[in-house]
Design an enzyme around this catalytic site. Structure first.
Site, PDB file in Angstrom:
ATOM      1  N   SER A   1       0.789  -1.234   0.000  1.00  0.00           N
ATOM      2  CA  SER A   1       0.000   0.000   0.000  1.00  0.00           C
ATOM      3  C   SER A   1       0.816   1.276   0.000  1.00  0.00           C
ATOM      4  O   SER A   1       0.244   2.368  -0.087  1.00  0.00           O
ATOM      5  CB  SER A   1      -0.975   0.005   1.176  1.00  0.00           C
ATOM      6  OG  SER A   1      -2.004  -0.931   0.954  1.00  0.00           O
TER       7      SER A   1
ATOM      8  N   GLN B   1     -13.224 -15.340   2.677  1.00  0.00           N
ATOM      9  CA  GLN B   1     -14.386 -16.206   2.584  1.00  0.00           C
ATOM     10  C   GLN B   1     -14.340 -17.227   3.706  1.00  0.00           C
ATOM     11  O   GLN B   1     -13.292 -17.786   4.030  1.00  0.00           O
ATOM     12  CB  GLN B   1     -14.426 -16.912   1.223  1.00  0.00           C
ATOM     13  CG  GLN B   1     -14.723 -15.941   0.082  1.00  0.00           C
ATOM     14  CD  GLN B   1     -15.084 -16.647  -1.186  1.00  0.00           C
ATOM     15  OE1 GLN B   1     -15.165 -17.858  -1.229  1.00  0.00           O
ATOM     16  NE2 GLN B   1     -15.300 -15.878  -2.246  1.00  0.00           N
TER      17      GLN B   1
ATOM     18  N   THR C   1      -5.869 -18.463   4.585  1.00  0.00           N
ATOM     19  CA  THR C   1      -5.323 -17.394   3.766  1.00  0.00           C
ATOM     20  C   THR C   1      -4.525 -17.945   2.593  1.00  0.00           C
ATOM     21  O   THR C   1      -4.632 -17.463   1.478  1.00  0.00           O
ATOM     22  CB  THR C   1      -4.425 -16.488   4.623  1.00  0.00           C
ATOM     23  OG1 THR C   1      -5.207 -15.940   5.678  1.00  0.00           O
ATOM     24  CG2 THR C   1      -3.844 -15.363   3.805  1.00  0.00           C
TER      25      THR C   1
ATOM     26  N   SER D   1      -9.928   1.472   2.703  1.00  0.00           N
ATOM     27  CA  SER D   1     -10.450   0.671   1.601  1.00  0.00           C
ATOM     28  C   SER D   1      -9.496   0.716   0.421  1.00  0.00           C
ATOM     29  O   SER D   1      -9.203   1.789  -0.119  1.00  0.00           O
ATOM     30  CB  SER D   1     -11.826   1.182   1.163  1.00  0.00           C
ATOM     31  OG  SER D   1     -12.268   0.525  -0.015  1.00  0.00           O
ATOM     32  N   ASN D   2      -9.006  -0.442   0.009  1.00  0.00           N
ATOM     33  CA  ASN D   2      -8.150  -0.510  -1.175  1.00  0.00           C
ATOM     34  C   ASN D   2      -8.884  -0.065  -2.429  1.00  0.00           C
ATOM     35  O   ASN D   2      -8.278   0.476  -3.355  1.00  0.00           O
ATOM     36  CB  ASN D   2      -7.622  -1.933  -1.348  1.00  0.00           C
ATOM     37  CG  ASN D   2      -6.592  -2.291  -0.300  1.00  0.00           C
ATOM     38  OD1 ASN D   2      -5.455  -1.852  -0.360  1.00  0.00           O
ATOM     39  ND2 ASN D   2      -7.006  -3.072   0.687  1.00  0.00           N
TER      40      ASN D   2
ATOM     41  N   ARG E   1      -0.141   8.829   5.274  1.00  0.00           N
ATOM     42  CA  ARG E   1      -0.430   8.581   6.678  1.00  0.00           C
ATOM     43  C   ARG E   1       0.509   9.431   7.530  1.00  0.00           C
ATOM     44  O   ARG E   1       1.673   9.624   7.174  1.00  0.00           O
ATOM     45  CB  ARG E   1      -0.228   7.095   6.986  1.00  0.00           C
ATOM     46  CG  ARG E   1      -0.523   6.705   8.425  1.00  0.00           C
ATOM     47  CD  ARG E   1      -0.563   5.190   8.561  1.00  0.00           C
ATOM     48  NE  ARG E   1      -1.786   4.659   7.976  1.00  0.00           N
ATOM     49  CZ  ARG E   1      -1.862   3.577   7.215  1.00  0.00           C
ATOM     50  NH1 ARG E   1      -0.765   2.901   6.911  1.00  0.00           N
ATOM     51  NH2 ARG E   1      -3.019   3.165   6.736  1.00  0.00           N
TER      52      ARG E   1
ATOM     53  N   SER F   1       4.078 -11.808   5.810  1.00  0.00           N
ATOM     54  CA  SER F   1       2.815 -11.095   6.044  1.00  0.00           C
ATOM     55  C   SER F   1       1.831 -12.053   6.710  1.00  0.00           C
ATOM     56  O   SER F   1       2.169 -13.201   7.015  1.00  0.00           O
ATOM     57  CB  SER F   1       2.245 -10.555   4.730  1.00  0.00           C
ATOM     58  OG  SER F   1       1.830 -11.620   3.896  1.00  0.00           O
ATOM     59  N   ASN F   2       0.598 -11.549   6.908  1.00  0.00           N
ATOM     60  CA  ASN F   2      -0.438 -12.301   7.615  1.00  0.00           C
ATOM     61  C   ASN F   2       0.030 -12.647   9.030  1.00  0.00           C
ATOM     62  O   ASN F   2      -0.215 -13.732   9.530  1.00  0.00           O
ATOM     63  CB  ASN F   2      -0.813 -13.584   6.854  1.00  0.00           C
ATOM     64  CG  ASN F   2      -2.071 -14.227   7.422  1.00  0.00           C
ATOM     65  OD1 ASN F   2      -2.969 -13.539   7.863  1.00  0.00           O
ATOM     66  ND2 ASN F   2      -2.120 -15.548   7.406  1.00  0.00           N
TER      67      ASN F   2
END
Length: 420
Positions: free
Chosen positions: A98, A160, A165, A203-204, A332, A372-373
């Site tokens: 991002s 979902q 992931t 929101s992307n 940011r 990540s995650n």
């Protein structure tokens, strides 16, 4: 070619940290340079990076660049660039996630300066017909501030029920190629989430929309506009936007996606199209190029990217629900003990980055981990910012009586830039 097999993480806790300093001044072996009270606390940075690898990242690094009468770079590398045993290298390429939003925001501000978009008019007026419903009146400014009520389409791709992931990544992310308007359509079907301008919600899809406006107004693909207006003028030789190509050319760090089940091995996620986040998160770059971009941006009219007036709008950050964190137009703001810093973070499968600079551009900090995650990895990176920007804090005075302990200033909240 990046490997696509599941790999069991090596024991990286034993891997030593490498401290490198370049410039006219000698390196401080550890801690803070006693001759420079504004020097970063390298021992504190190293400790935060080691906590990052202990949390599950194969490797991590911090690059701290000072600009002024004497330019100076300090780098701290910890752990591994890949699970084959290659030491971490802070000069290599990585997916910035991002942080891409800063690039997109600059393009939008340039078009605003040219009178081609009014950020205070409904954004749908600057998009291909039918992209947003007629009733959607949120402005470009509200969209760039994440205050437009636009549902984040990545929720549908990543969360979902009943899927891990890594399964979602292989099923819908790694090789899939999405039309950006299809990503917007995923969002639109959920309707407006709240009255635009009344709250903040990351929101992307917001920056997919802004990049679609860039394409519509210029008549060029986003990658071409990015190259012509930012990459080439600044000489960002290792920055690219190659969607939907899966590979990364040249020397690069390998990224690893952490399983939701931490007992399962890491997944090499380096090869991916980036299509699912597009202009909101698919830029590839380096710490050096991010420093150059941030320096040019914060120089305003003298930097060749945006005017002083545009920069003022971008840095006019509004509070978010996260303490010490505010958000402007694609930028940011984080409030540290020594002042505010501006930039962005980026979390995309396998890659975790925070890139910030002081408002005067005199110091930039880029911190990175190749996992990540994992919120603990992100927390470790966030904890590098205070010692990197503010240096070593003086020893605390002895507590007397029953006075409560003070809250550590170097514990910044985790900011999740994508919901992975």
């Amino acid at each position: 070619m990046a490997k696509t097999s599941l790999l069991r993480p090596l024991a990286v806790a034993a891997a030593g940290a490498v401290l490198v300093a370049t410039g006219a001044l000698p390196a401080a072996a550890a801690g803070q340079d006693a001759a420079d009270p504004t020097a970063p606390d390298l021992a504190g940075v190293q400790a935060a990076l080691q906590a990052t690898t202990a949390a599950g990242a194969p490797g991590a690094f911090a690059v701290i660049r000072d600009h002024g009468a004497v330019d100076r770079t300090r780098s701290v590398n910890v752990g591994l660039a890949d699970l084959d045993g290659t030491p971490m290298n802070s000069s290599w390429k990585f997916r910035v996630g991002s942080n891409s939003k800063m690039f997109t925001a600059v393009l939008v501000m340039q078009l605003a300066e040219e009178g081609r978009i009014d950020l205070d008019r409904p954004l749908r007026e600057y998009l291909p017909e039918g992209t947003l419903p007629e009733a959607w009146t949120m402005t470009g400014r509200q969209v760039m501030e994440h205050r437009a009520g636009v549902y984040d389409h990545t929720n549908d791709l990543l969360e979902q029920a009943g899927e891990e992931t890594t399964s979602a990544f292989e099923a819908r992310i790694r090789t899939n190629v999405y039309d950006p308007r299809a990503l917007v359509a995923m969002s639109v079907k959920h309707g407006v989430q709240y009255t635009p301008g009344t709250r903040y919600s990351y929101s992307n899809t917001d920056f997919v929309l802004m990049a679609l406006a860039v394409e519509h107004l210029t008549g060029q693909p986003f990658a071409e506009v990015l190259n012509e207006r930012i990459i080439q003028p600044l000489g960002l030789r290792k920055t690219s936007f190659v969607v939907p190509e899966q590979g990364m050319s040249g020397a690069h760090v390998t990224g690893y996606l952490t399983n939701d089940d931490r007992a399962k091995p890491l997944l090499d996620s380096t090869a991916q199209t980036g299509s699912w986040v597009w202009a909101a998160g698919a830029v590839i770059s380096t710490a050096e190029d991010l420093d150059r971009f941030l320096g040019a941006l914060m120089a305003g009219g003298n930097g060749g990217l945006v005017s002083d007036a545009s920069l003022q709008q971008m840095t006019a950050a509004l509070p978010t629900p996260t303490a010490k964190i505010s958000y402007g137009l694609g930028l940011r703001r984080i409030s540290l003990s020594c002042g505010d810093v501006y930039g962005h973070g980026g979390i995309v499968q396998g890659f975790n980055t925070q890139s910030f600079t002081t408002q005067d551009g005199r110091r930039s900090v880029v911190v990175f981990a190749n996992a990540s995650n994992n919120g603990s990895v992100t927390q470790g990176l966030m904890n590098t910012l205070e010692p990197a920007f503010c240096g070593k804090k003086p020893a605390a005075a002895p507590r007397t009586g029953f006075a409560p302990a003070s809250v550590p200033v170097d514990s910044l909240p985790v900011v999740e830039d994508t919901r992975i």
